[in-house]
Design a protein around this motif. Structure first.
Motif, PDB file in Angstrom:
ATOM      1  N   LEU A 116     -24.695  19.947  19.738  1.00 17.98           N
ATOM      2  CA  LEU A 116     -23.356  20.029  19.135  1.00 17.98           C
ATOM      3  C   LEU A 116     -22.822  21.453  19.216  1.00 17.98           C
ATOM      4  N   ARG A 146     -21.905  22.380  22.821  1.00 22.68           N
ATOM      5  CA  ARG A 146     -20.712  21.682  23.291  1.00 22.68           C
ATOM      6  C   ARG A 146     -19.471  22.010  22.470  1.00 22.68           C
ATOM      7  N   TYR A 194     -18.766  21.305  19.174  1.00 18.60           N
ATOM      8  CA  TYR A 194     -18.308  20.352  18.156  1.00 18.60           C
ATOM      9  C   TYR A 194     -18.102  21.085  16.835  1.00 18.60           C
ATOM     10  N   ARG A 225     -21.049  17.629  12.583  1.00 18.23           N
ATOM     11  CA  ARG A 225     -21.967  16.558  12.967  1.00 18.23           C
ATOM     12  C   ARG A 225     -21.235  15.233  13.071  1.00 18.23           C
ATOM     13  N   GLU A 279     -18.237  14.586  13.950  1.00 16.01           N
ATOM     14  CA  GLU A 279     -17.529  14.497  15.230  1.00 16.01           C
ATOM     15  C   GLU A 279     -18.508  14.156  16.357  1.00 16.01           C
ATOM     16  N   GLY A 280     -19.660  14.792  16.352  1.00 18.60           N
ATOM     17  CA  GLY A 280     -20.676  14.529  17.372  1.00 18.60           C
ATOM     18  C   GLY A 280     -21.238  13.126  17.263  1.00 18.60           C
ATOM     19  N   ASP A 319     -18.680  10.674  18.600  1.00 16.00           N
ATOM     20  CA  ASP A 319     -18.661  10.726  20.057  1.00 16.00           C
ATOM     21  C   ASP A 319     -19.894  10.031  20.635  1.00 16.00           C
ATOM     22  N   SER A 320     -21.045  10.241  20.015  1.00 14.51           N
ATOM     23  CA  SER A 320     -22.284   9.602  20.470  1.00 14.51           C
ATOM     24  C   SER A 320     -22.195   8.081  20.345  1.00 14.51           C
TER      25      SER A 320
END
Length: 140
Positions: free
Chosen positions: A26, A29, A31, A34, A36-37, A40-41
């Motif tokens: 995260l 990249r 982010y 968490r 948001e990550g 996305d995951s």
């Protein structure tokens, strides 16, 4: 998914090493959180599931799998699964990545539903860290 404005709060439990790796990615990249990550995951997981669900008809492909060599009973189970699908498995390549971790590449051919079944059975085994199915249609 995109455009959803109603949020639900959930709680999850993760091993510390998995969370540490996730936090590191995260950060790399960029982010902002968490959450948001994780969103996305989850989107990526849903997209992958939908893509793999669309595998139909005669296919040629490869399964890549990473697993813990020392997981009790895992090698025998993986071998049994592969023997059950011997008519679909054309070849396999095994590599020792570390003392405990192995990478296996399995060349497969057959009906897409069967190839997905092989992949999902391998994926479901305790000690298997990652499995990826990549296929292309076999044209007459």
């Amino acid at each position: 998914m995109p455009g959803d404005t109603e949020l639900s709060r959930i709680g999850i439990s993760l091993p510390k090493n998995l969370l540490d790796k996730f936090d590191e990615i995260l950060s790399l990249r960029g982010y902002s959180s968490r959450s948001e990550g994780i969103r996305d995951s989850i989107r990526s997981y849903i997209t992958h599931y939908q893509w793999i669900s669309d595998v139909k008809g005669e296919r040629q492909g490869v399964i890549t799998m990473v697993y813990e060599h020392d997981q009790r009973g895992l090698l025998q189970t993986l071998t049994e699964i592969q023997h059950q699908y011997a008519s679909n498995i054309q070849a396999s390549l095994h590599s020792h990545v570390t003392h405990n971790k192995c990478l296996e590449v399995i060349l497969i051919r057959g009906d897409g539903a069967v190839l997905k079944d092989i992949t999902e059975r391998l994926m479901a085994q305790k000690g298997v860290e990652a499995v990826k199915l990549t296929t292309i249609p076999v044209e007459g």
